[in-house]
Motif scaffolding. Sequence first.
Motif, PDB file in Angstrom:
ATOM      1  N   VAL A   1       0.839  -1.213   0.000  1.00 12.20           N
ATOM      2  CA  VAL A   1       0.000   0.000   0.000  1.00 12.20           C
ATOM      3  C   VAL A   1       0.866   1.253   0.000  1.00 12.20           C
ATOM      4  O   VAL A   1       0.615   2.210  -0.753  1.00 12.20           O
ATOM      5  CB  VAL A   1      -0.941  -0.014   1.226  1.00 12.20           C
ATOM      6  CG1 VAL A   1      -1.689   1.310   1.324  1.00 12.20           C
ATOM      7  CG2 VAL A   1      -1.919  -1.168   1.122  1.00 12.20           C
ATOM      8  N   ILE A   2       1.912   1.284   0.829  1.00 15.94           N
ATOM      9  CA  ILE A   2       2.811   2.441   0.892  1.00 15.94           C
ATOM     10  C   ILE A   2       3.486   2.665  -0.456  1.00 15.94           C
ATOM     11  O   ILE A   2       3.605   3.803  -0.924  1.00 15.94           O
ATOM     12  CB  ILE A   2       3.860   2.237   2.002  1.00 15.94           C
ATOM     13  CG1 ILE A   2       3.195   2.290   3.369  1.00 15.94           C
ATOM     14  CG2 ILE A   2       4.956   3.286   1.913  1.00 15.94           C
ATOM     15  CD1 ILE A   2       4.128   1.943   4.519  1.00 15.94           C
ATOM     16  N   ALA A   3       3.921   1.574  -1.091  1.00 16.04           N
ATOM     17  CA  ALA A   3       4.626   1.697  -2.375  1.00 16.04           C
ATOM     18  C   ALA A   3       3.696   2.233  -3.465  1.00 16.04           C
ATOM     19  O   ALA A   3       4.074   3.127  -4.232  1.00 16.04           O
ATOM     20  CB  ALA A   3       5.200   0.348  -2.781  1.00 16.04           C
ATOM     21  N   ILE A   4       2.487   1.708  -3.547  1.00 22.07           N
ATOM     22  CA  ILE A   4       1.551   2.135  -4.596  1.00 22.07           C
ATOM     23  C   ILE A   4       1.150   3.589  -4.415  1.00 22.07           C
ATOM     24  O   ILE A   4       1.232   4.403  -5.347  1.00 22.07           O
ATOM     25  CB  ILE A   4       0.310   1.222  -4.612  1.00 22.07           C
ATOM     26  CG1 ILE A   4       0.700  -0.195  -5.036  1.00 22.07           C
ATOM     27  CG2 ILE A   4      -0.756   1.785  -5.542  1.00 22.07           C
ATOM     28  CD1 ILE A   4      -0.436  -1.193  -4.951  1.00 22.07           C
ATOM     29  N   LEU A   5       0.731   3.945  -3.193  1.00 28.65           N
ATOM     30  CA  LEU A   5       0.291   5.322  -2.952  1.00 28.65           C
ATOM     31  C   LEU A   5       1.466   6.302  -2.994  1.00 28.65           C
ATOM     32  O   LEU A   5       1.334   7.429  -3.486  1.00 28.65           O
ATOM     33  CB  LEU A   5      -0.420   5.405  -1.599  1.00 28.65           C
ATOM     34  CG  LEU A   5      -1.718   4.607  -1.491  1.00 28.65           C
ATOM     35  CD1 LEU A   5      -2.340   4.764  -0.118  1.00 28.65           C
ATOM     36  CD2 LEU A   5      -2.708   5.032  -2.572  1.00 28.65           C
TER      37      LEU A   5
ATOM     38  N   THR B   1      -1.251   9.785   5.573  1.00 29.28           N
ATOM     39  CA  THR B   1      -1.754   8.492   6.041  1.00 29.28           C
ATOM     40  C   THR B   1      -0.773   7.347   5.777  1.00 29.28           C
ATOM     41  O   THR B   1      -0.658   6.441   6.597  1.00 29.28           O
ATOM     42  CB  THR B   1      -3.102   8.170   5.384  1.00 29.28           C
ATOM     43  OG1 THR B   1      -3.000   8.343   3.964  1.00 29.28           O
ATOM     44  CG2 THR B   1      -4.188   9.079   5.912  1.00 29.28           C
ATOM     45  N   ILE B   2      -0.058   7.389   4.660  1.00 27.85           N
ATOM     46  CA  ILE B   2       0.912   6.315   4.429  1.00 27.85           C
ATOM     47  C   ILE B   2       2.168   6.522   5.265  1.00 27.85           C
ATOM     48  O   ILE B   2       2.879   5.567   5.573  1.00 27.85           O
ATOM     49  CB  ILE B   2       1.270   6.185   2.931  1.00 27.85           C
ATOM     50  CG1 ILE B   2       1.958   7.445   2.403  1.00 27.85           C
ATOM     51  CG2 ILE B   2       0.043   5.846   2.122  1.00 27.85           C
ATOM     52  CD1 ILE B   2       2.442   7.313   0.966  1.00 27.85           C
ATOM     53  N   ALA B   3       2.442   7.764   5.642  1.00 23.83           N
ATOM     54  CA  ALA B   3       3.629   8.030   6.453  1.00 23.83           C
ATOM     55  C   ALA B   3       3.401   7.761   7.930  1.00 23.83           C
ATOM     56  O   ALA B   3       4.358   7.750   8.702  1.00 23.83           O
ATOM     57  CB  ALA B   3       4.079   9.480   6.267  1.00 23.83           C
TER      58      ALA B   3
END
Length: 295
Positions: free
Chosen positions: A134-138, A186-188
């Motif tokens: 999820v982190i990589a995609i976003l 949110t991803i951070a």
Amino acid sequence: MDLFQYDFMLRALAGALIIGLAAPALGIYLVQRRLSLIGDGIGHVALTGVGVGLLLQQSPVLTAVVVAVLGAVGVELVRERGRTSGDLALALLFYGGIAGGVVLVGLSDDSANANLMQYLFGSLITTTRQDLIVIAILGAAVLTAMLALRPALFAVCNDEEYARVSGLPVRTLNLVIAATTAVTVTIAMRTVGLLLVSALMVVPVAAAQQITRGFRSTMALAMGIGVTAAAAGVWAAGEIDTAPGATIVILAIAAFLAITVGSATWRVLRRHIPAERHAEHAEPPDVVLQEAGAR
């Protein structure tokens, strides 16, 4: 012992590097618009999303993304159409977001309080393979948008009225900045936490501005500082057993202080060096007087 022989450390490093690239790439536009603290405001709104996820026993990351994006878009529309100033809109984000998050977490079970700390201050070593995907995609989506739309976003952030006269879709671009800020926050939160994510957006940009002049060079250097602080922070946290998010932020601030002191020292030296060279090549006073008398 090599810490990166473990899978969880490799996942932590990969997640930190992605955020180290994406956060400064977005942060330079926020600094340009004098919205350096918007990351904190959206982080508090994302806390409400985390509370919703914990209460409903759903993925807190997904609910945080949805709530944060809605909050960021709402604030942007209020800023554009209403009389509420940007500072007041950020204040509403701060207080409403954190209050909603605390209430919702209090309504959930007791174990949610322990999980909440992971989102407030980050928990890189607990990053799963699914979290990393999820982190990589976003993160890739945010980075691509910031680089591909750089000329248009720069025009909007530098002079919104000029951008509107030039025919740029100002409202759409502003919403893009708001939405990507929410996504980055949110991803951070798994990397540096909701309370520290704004620092990773702003501090590398502030450090780069000390020694660069152009927008492109500032963005490139800020991303380099962000990646370096992220990688060094993960390594240092593993070596001395500290919180990775806080360690990354401290190293970024240390880089800012070092660059600031170094650039100030260099400017002082540059002012003195030409003066000393001019004095070395100048004629002594007695020689000048003798030549004047001979004439």
